[in-house]
Design a protein around this motif. Sequence first.
Motif, PDB file in Angstrom:
ATOM      1  N   ILE A 248       0.838  -1.204   0.000  1.00 44.56           N
ATOM      2  CA  ILE A 248       0.000   0.000   0.000  1.00 44.56           C
ATOM      3  C   ILE A 248       0.873   1.253   0.000  1.00 44.56           C
ATOM      4  O   ILE A 248       0.664   2.175  -0.802  1.00 44.56           O
ATOM      5  N   GLY A 249       1.839   1.287   0.892  1.00 40.03           N
ATOM      6  CA  GLY A 249       2.698   2.459   0.966  1.00 40.03           C
ATOM      7  C   GLY A 249       3.546   2.639  -0.272  1.00 40.03           C
ATOM      8  O   GLY A 249       3.789   3.774  -0.715  1.00 40.03           O
ATOM      9  N   GLY A 250       3.996   1.528  -0.848  1.00 34.80           N
ATOM     10  CA  GLY A 250       4.846   1.594  -2.027  1.00 34.80           C
ATOM     11  C   GLY A 250       4.167   2.248  -3.206  1.00 34.80           C
ATOM     12  O   GLY A 250       4.789   3.028  -3.943  1.00 34.80           O
ATOM     13  N   ARG A 251       2.891   1.966  -3.402  1.00 32.86           N
ATOM     14  CA  ARG A 251       2.209   2.545  -4.567  1.00 32.86           C
ATOM     15  C   ARG A 251       1.932   4.039  -4.397  1.00 32.86           C
ATOM     16  O   ARG A 251       1.584   4.719  -5.359  1.00 32.86           O
ATOM     17  N   HIS A 252       2.109   4.543  -3.164  1.00 31.22           N
ATOM     18  CA  HIS A 252       1.943   5.985  -2.941  1.00 31.22           C
ATOM     19  C   HIS A 252       3.283   6.684  -2.708  1.00 31.22           C
ATOM     20  O   HIS A 252       3.313   7.853  -2.316  1.00 31.22           O
ATOM     21  N   GLY A 253       4.396   5.959  -2.926  1.00 30.32           N
ATOM     22  CA  GLY A 253       5.710   6.575  -2.811  1.00 30.32           C
ATOM     23  C   GLY A 253       6.121   6.914  -1.395  1.00 30.32           C
ATOM     24  O   GLY A 253       6.960   7.789  -1.179  1.00 30.32           O
ATOM     25  N   VAL A 254       5.571   6.203  -0.417  1.00 27.64           N
ATOM     26  CA  VAL A 254       5.867   6.482   0.990  1.00 27.64           C
ATOM     27  C   VAL A 254       7.122   5.719   1.420  1.00 27.64           C
ATOM     28  O   VAL A 254       7.292   4.550   1.072  1.00 27.64           O
ATOM     29  N   GLY A 255       7.992   6.370   2.176  1.00 19.67           N
ATOM     30  CA  GLY A 255       9.066   5.645   2.840  1.00 19.67           C
ATOM     31  C   GLY A 255      10.453   5.759   2.241  1.00 19.67           C
ATOM     32  O   GLY A 255      11.337   4.981   2.589  1.00 19.67           O
TER      33      GLY A 255
END
Length: 403
Positions: A248-255
């Motif tokens: 989930i976070g990866g597809r929003h560029g988080v982290g």
Amino acid sequence: MDVKKVVLAYSGGLDTSIILKWLIETYQCQVVAFAADLGQGEDLSGIEEKALKTGAVKARVEDLKEEFVRDFVFPAFRANVIYEGQYLLGTSIARPLIAKRQVEIAHEEGADAVSHGATGKGNDQVRFELTYMTLDPSIKVIAPWREWDLKSRQALMDFARHHGIPVPVTKEKPYSCDANLLHISYEGGILEDPWKEPDPSMFTLTVDPEKAPDKPETIEIEFQKGDPVAVNGEKLSPAALLARLNEIGGRHGVGRADVVESRFVGMKSRGVYETPGGTILRIAHRAMESITMDREVMFLRDSLIPQYAKLIYNGFWFAPERVALQSLIDTSQQTVTGTVRVKLFKGHCMVTGRKSDLSLYDPELATFEEEDVYQQSDATGFIRLQGLRLRIQSLVRKGRKQG
């Protein structure tokens, strides 16, 4: 050093394949190759056959994802661990587990030594070897990079070809990387210039925040005693939950994080990291604590975060001081239960709500409208007492000046 059998931390890559053969030649010993699946995303199906062809007497591939997240990642995140304000310790947390399992396998296989592929300049050699020493002080430790005379990449390639070890024909990456279920790190090579921007094509877990969806996504994470247990109402195992948040976070560029950190051995190094799920967890966990944790307990715990993070970074996971700190931290987490809502949008993770049956937040006390719950006039004496030492200091200074 007389060695009969070695358990090697083996990845199946060129370096550890060379180390496997070098151990056999140098020490005339047997080698058991051990590969740990920590969620690095690599196909480990052929690693056993490769190790045996290279000369190992036995190869063991073990799935340690659940243990990694349950017993290493989650305890650290209960402490809101972070090193030098930016690094979520993805590599540092993983090494003690690999080393622990190496020692256990050495006992099971009757081995008298362990070996790793960490270089003599980095932190990993310390993390591996401090764990070995703590769990079995009698075991022999072999660190090939500090012993052999293979000082160049060409020397390694020549050694591999001479011994029939397959040399990758793919173009070598201009940096080194290490991955597990918590993160992926990129170091060395083109990243050694701290002014040089990372190549956007390098990232694998997260999309470019600028190219992330134009519509935000909201998710809810449920916590029990400081540990996340569900995402959007779905109960998940520790490893499955972290994997879900990574996706989930990866597809929003988080982290994403670009860090220059202080290595334990004394030098500065640059690391670029992707930790999507871990970034979401840390933000959500702090939000959960904000309504369930006593103020003074939180201040005390927060004061210990740098020390706790340094212990993990420097390889002291199994040291008594880290274990003692963990006991205090876990005690502080007994009330950290409830649900946090976060919104993900173009690289950002924003808290939009939190609720708990154990909440210390009372709307009646917090409101500015009511006078019968909190008497505002009580603040006068409170402030005067808090300011007493400041008034005394000021009066003393004025008296000295006048004198």
